[in-house]
Design a protein around this motif. Structure first.
Motif, PDB file in Angstrom:
ATOM      1  N   PHE A   1       0.835  -1.192   0.000  1.00 52.39           N
ATOM      2  CA  PHE A   1       0.000   0.000   0.000  1.00 52.39           C
ATOM      3  C   PHE A   1       0.876   1.250   0.000  1.00 52.39           C
ATOM      4  O   PHE A   1       1.989   1.250   0.522  1.00 52.39           O
TER       5      PHE A   1
ATOM      6  N   TYR B   1       0.132   5.216   1.292  1.00 53.37           N
ATOM      7  CA  TYR B   1      -0.777   6.168   1.912  1.00 53.37           C
ATOM      8  C   TYR B   1      -0.166   7.564   1.813  1.00 53.37           C
ATOM      9  O   TYR B   1       1.054   7.729   1.838  1.00 53.37           O
TER      10      TYR B   1
ATOM     11  N   GLN C   1      -0.435  11.552   3.512  1.00 51.18           N
ATOM     12  CA  GLN C   1      -0.918  12.360   4.642  1.00 51.18           C
ATOM     13  C   GLN C   1      -0.654  13.813   4.316  1.00 51.18           C
ATOM     14  O   GLN C   1       0.494  14.279   4.381  1.00 51.18           O
TER      15      GLN C   1
ATOM     16  N   HIS D   1      -5.519  13.290   7.875  1.00 51.67           N
ATOM     17  CA  HIS D   1      -5.283  11.894   8.211  1.00 51.67           C
ATOM     18  C   HIS D   1      -4.726  11.129   7.018  1.00 51.67           C
ATOM     19  O   HIS D   1      -4.608  11.670   5.922  1.00 51.67           O
ATOM     20  N   LEU D   2      -4.388   9.893   7.262  1.00 47.58           N
ATOM     21  CA  LEU D   2      -3.854   9.025   6.223  1.00 47.58           C
ATOM     22  C   LEU D   2      -4.937   8.676   5.204  1.00 47.58           C
ATOM     23  O   LEU D   2      -6.045   8.314   5.566  1.00 47.58           O
TER      24      LEU D   2
ATOM     25  N   LYS E   1      -3.149   0.300  -3.832  1.00 51.14           N
ATOM     26  CA  LYS E   1      -2.826  -0.948  -3.147  1.00 51.14           C
ATOM     27  C   LYS E   1      -2.573  -2.047  -4.175  1.00 51.14           C
ATOM     28  O   LYS E   1      -3.100  -2.013  -5.280  1.00 51.14           O
TER      29      LYS E   1
ATOM     30  N   PHE F   1      -2.548  -6.309  -4.360  1.00 51.04           N
ATOM     31  CA  PHE F   1      -2.777  -7.611  -3.734  1.00 51.04           C
ATOM     32  C   PHE F   1      -2.212  -8.728  -4.603  1.00 51.04           C
ATOM     33  O   PHE F   1      -1.543  -9.628  -4.122  1.00 51.04           O
TER      34      PHE F   1
ATOM     35  N   PHE G   1       3.608   7.438   2.833  1.00 56.81           N
ATOM     36  CA  PHE G   1       3.978   6.258   3.603  1.00 56.81           C
ATOM     37  C   PHE G   1       3.726   4.993   2.792  1.00 56.81           C
ATOM     38  O   PHE G   1       2.625   4.777   2.281  1.00 56.81           O
TER      39      PHE G   1
ATOM     40  N   ASN H   1       1.446  -5.398   4.401  1.00 55.48           N
ATOM     41  CA  ASN H   1       0.690  -6.357   5.189  1.00 55.48           C
ATOM     42  C   ASN H   1       1.273  -7.734   4.887  1.00 55.48           C
ATOM     43  O   ASN H   1       1.213  -8.191   3.748  1.00 55.48           O
TER      44      ASN H   1
ATOM     45  N   ASN I   1      -1.958  -6.738  10.795  1.00 53.41           N
ATOM     46  CA  ASN I   1      -1.519  -5.353  10.869  1.00 53.41           C
ATOM     47  C   ASN I   1      -0.618  -4.975   9.706  1.00 53.41           C
ATOM     48  O   ASN I   1      -0.121  -5.803   8.970  1.00 53.41           O
ATOM     49  N   PHE I   2      -0.460  -3.684   9.573  1.00 49.28           N
ATOM     50  CA  PHE I   2       0.496  -3.118   8.638  1.00 49.28           C
ATOM     51  C   PHE I   2       1.824  -2.883   9.337  1.00 49.28           C
ATOM     52  O   PHE I   2       1.883  -2.588  10.515  1.00 49.28           O
TER      53      PHE I   2
ATOM     54  N   PHE J   1       4.500  -0.007   8.641  1.00 44.06           N
ATOM     55  CA  PHE J   1       4.664   1.222   7.886  1.00 44.06           C
ATOM     56  C   PHE J   1       6.139   1.550   7.704  1.00 44.06           C
ATOM     57  O   PHE J   1       6.961   1.283   8.580  1.00 44.06           O
ATOM     58  N   GLY J   2       6.448   2.153   6.567  1.00 40.06           N
ATOM     59  CA  GLY J   2       7.755   2.748   6.395  1.00 40.06           C
ATOM     60  C   GLY J   2       7.827   4.069   7.147  1.00 40.06           C
ATOM     61  O   GLY J   2       6.816   4.560   7.645  1.00 40.06           O
ATOM     62  N   PRO J   3       9.011   4.648   7.240  1.00 40.71           N
ATOM     63  CA  PRO J   3       9.188   5.875   8.026  1.00 40.71           C
ATOM     64  C   PRO J   3       8.601   7.113   7.366  1.00 40.71           C
ATOM     65  O   PRO J   3       8.494   8.157   8.006  1.00 40.71           O
TER      66      PRO J   3
ATOM     67  N   TYR K   1      -3.591   2.627  15.623  1.00 43.69           N
ATOM     68  CA  TYR K   1      -2.204   2.921  15.310  1.00 43.69           C
ATOM     69  C   TYR K   1      -1.857   4.229  16.002  1.00 43.69           C
ATOM     70  O   TYR K   1      -2.740   5.024  16.339  1.00 43.69           O
TER      71      TYR K   1
ATOM     72  N   LYS L   1       7.410   7.288  12.513  1.00 41.44           N
ATOM     73  CA  LYS L   1       6.520   6.557  11.621  1.00 41.44           C
ATOM     74  C   LYS L   1       5.278   6.071  12.357  1.00 41.44           C
ATOM     75  O   LYS L   1       5.207   6.074  13.580  1.00 41.44           O
TER      76      LYS L   1
ATOM     77  N   PHE M   1      -4.486   6.937  15.569  1.00 42.10           N
ATOM     78  CA  PHE M   1      -5.382   6.706  14.445  1.00 42.10           C
ATOM     79  C   PHE M   1      -6.165   5.418  14.657  1.00 42.10           C
ATOM     80  O   PHE M   1      -5.599   4.379  14.978  1.00 42.10           O
TER      81      PHE M   1
ATOM     82  N   TYR N   1      -8.106  -0.687   4.200  1.00 40.45           N
ATOM     83  CA  TYR N   1      -8.238   0.067   5.433  1.00 40.45           C
ATOM     84  C   TYR N   1      -8.816   1.451   5.161  1.00 40.45           C
ATOM     85  O   TYR N   1      -8.464   2.101   4.179  1.00 40.45           O
TER      86      TYR N   1
END
Lengths: 113, 112
Positions: free
Chosen positions: A34, A36, A38, A43-44, A49, A51, A90, A94, A100-101, A103-105, B35, B42, B91, B101
């Motif tokens: 994914f 995302y 921001q 918000h994100l 995405k 799959f 970001f 998954n 859960n995900f 996330f990268g920094p 989250y 991050k 979040f 999501y």
């Protein structure tokens, strides 16, 4: 350990420049990928995405990403950025259909008008 | 378009106090998540919730934290005895089966 890295902390571009943001993930199992975004103070939001199927995925706002399994990469691209693309991006992974995900920094993109 | 709603948008609390962060997931979603994002860092997974129980949690989610779905619509995160390092954006997210999501707009928690 599962981890996601993003190549650049901060990218500065002029409007109409092309964009590529790198994302690499660890682990060779089954992944869903994914991107995302921001926007400042917001918000994100999901950009796109992956799959399965075609490794070139098209998302909203002209963004696309390519999944290269052999390189464990999922880079985000846009041929021509706009000032409104200024945001934090970001990459998220998954793993093995887990809950859960990871996330990268994040990569901060600044587009100069 | 359906949204995940979080309240309050900003919460300031004194160290040692308990806080409850509230989320209303999308009505037909089955999986719920919290989250957090400490300023400049991050996004980190805290916990996932399915079928009225925790399905997965991270190391961050220790005994200080708890989640609850008290009714058919709300999904809450309780932080007992808050610490300065709990200051972050929290979040909530929910999803159906397709891993799409949807994140809420976040609650900024400031512990002073």
């Amino acid at each position: 350990a599962q981890s996601v890295s993003q190549h650049n902390h901060h990218v500065i571009l002029s409007e109409a420049a092309s964009l590529e943001l790198g994302c690499n993930y660890s682990y060779g199992g089954t992944v869903n990928l994914f991107w995302y975004v921001q926007y400042p103070g917001q918000h994100l939001q999901l950009l796109l995405k992956y799959f399965s199927g075609d490794p070139l995925v098209k998302g909203i706002k002209g963004f696309e990403a390519e999944f290269i399994k052999s390189k464990f990469s999922f880079n985000l691209r846009k041929p021509s950025v706009q000032w409104s693309d200024t945001a934090e991006y970001f990459c998220a992974v998954n793993y093995d259909y887990g809950q859960n995900f990871v996330f990268g920094p994040g990569t901060r993109l600044s587009v100069l008008p | 378009e359906p949204e995940v709603t979080q309240t309050p948008s900003h919460q300031v609390t004194q160290m040692g106090q308990e806080v409850i962060l509230r989320c209303v997931p999308i009505s037909n979603h089955l999986y719920f998540y919290w989250y957090r994002q400490i300023l400049g860092q991050k996004v980190e997974f805290l916990v996932s919730f399915y079928n009225n129980e925790i399905s997965e949690k991270s190391e961050i989610f220790d005994d200080q934290f708890s989640v609850e779905r008290p009714d058919g619509s709300n999904f809450t995160l309780k932080i007992r005895s808050t610490k300065l390092e709990d200051s972050a954006m929290y979040f909530c997210a929910s999803r159906q089966e397709d891993y799409g999501y949807t994140f809420g707009s976040g609650t900024r928690l400031t512990v002073v």
